[in-house]
Design a protein around this motif. Sequence first.
Motif, short mmCIF file in Angstrom:
data_model
loop_
_atom_site.label_atom_id
_atom_site.label_comp_id
_atom_site.label_asym_id
_atom_site.label_seq_id
_atom_site.Cartn_x
_atom_site.Cartn_y
_atom_site.Cartn_z
N GLN A 107 0.36 -1.18 0.08
CA GLN A 107 0.06 0.33 -0.02
C GLN A 107 1.07 1.30 0.27
N LEU A 108 0.59 2.63 -0.86
CA LEU A 108 1.27 3.70 -0.57
C LEU A 108 0.57 5.03 -0.74
N ILE A 118 -3.01 3.79 -3.31
CA ILE A 118 -2.62 2.55 -3.73
C ILE A 118 -2.59 1.08 -3.60
N GLY A 119 -3.35 0.07 -3.69
CA GLY A 119 -3.03 -1.23 -3.03
C GLY A 119 -2.24 -1.69 -4.76
N GLY A 120 -2.22 -2.56 -4.11
CA GLY A 120 -1.49 -4.21 -5.06
C GLY A 120 -0.01 -4.68 -4.65
N GLY A 123 4.11 -2.17 -10.35
CA GLY A 123 3.90 -3.73 -10.23
C GLY A 123 2.65 -4.58 -10.45
N GLU A 124 2.14 -5.16 -10.08
CA GLU A 124 1.41 -5.53 -10.34
C GLU A 124 -0.22 -5.56 -9.44
N GLN A 125 -1.66 -5.82 -10.25
CA GLN A 125 -2.82 -5.51 -9.65
C GLN A 125 -2.62 -4.60 -8.74
N LEU A 126 -2.63 -3.27 -9.65
CA LEU A 126 -2.11 -1.90 -8.27
C LEU A 126 -3.74 -1.90 -8.78
N THR A 127 -4.14 -1.33 -7.93
CA THR A 127 -5.41 -0.53 -7.37
C THR A 127 -5.98 0.53 -6.39
N LEU A 128 -6.62 1.22 -7.29
CA LEU A 128 -7.43 2.93 -6.23
C LEU A 128 -8.00 2.25 -4.45
N LEU A 129 -7.68 2.21 -4.14
CA LEU A 129 -8.22 2.41 -2.74
C LEU A 129 -8.78 3.44 -2.00
N ALA A 130 -8.49 4.69 -2.61
CA ALA A 130 -8.91 6.21 -2.02
C ALA A 130 -8.46 6.86 -2.95
N MET A 131 -8.98 8.32 -3.27
CA MET A 131 -8.46 8.92 -4.03
C MET A 131 -9.35 10.55 -4.08
#
Length: 98
Positions: free
Chosen positions: A40-41, A85-87, A70-78
């Motif tokens: 997570q970032l 960012i998660g993944g 990375g892999e499977q990066l998703t926006l968790l919140a914006m």
Amino acid sequence: MERNRRDRDGGVLGAVAELFDLPADIIAGLPRLEMVGSRQLYLEHHTGLLAYTEDRIDANTSAGVLRIKGEQLTLLAMTAGELRIGGRIASVEWVGPC
């Protein structure tokens, strides 16, 4: 004399940060990164997304473009100024100013 020394060393932002006991980077609006492992970032003070795929996210900031790979990066919140960012994050790099 004290005022002149402060102006040379940190300028107005440095004086304000010192007066209110705040970090100078917060006053200046510089991006702030926080990572939780490689999963997570959290980014504060972004100005928008330039690219968004499952393996790469480019976020624009006042200091330049931050590229997350990375892999499977998703926006968790914006929000307007914050991004989470998660993944599986493999690398984080500054690409340069826009």
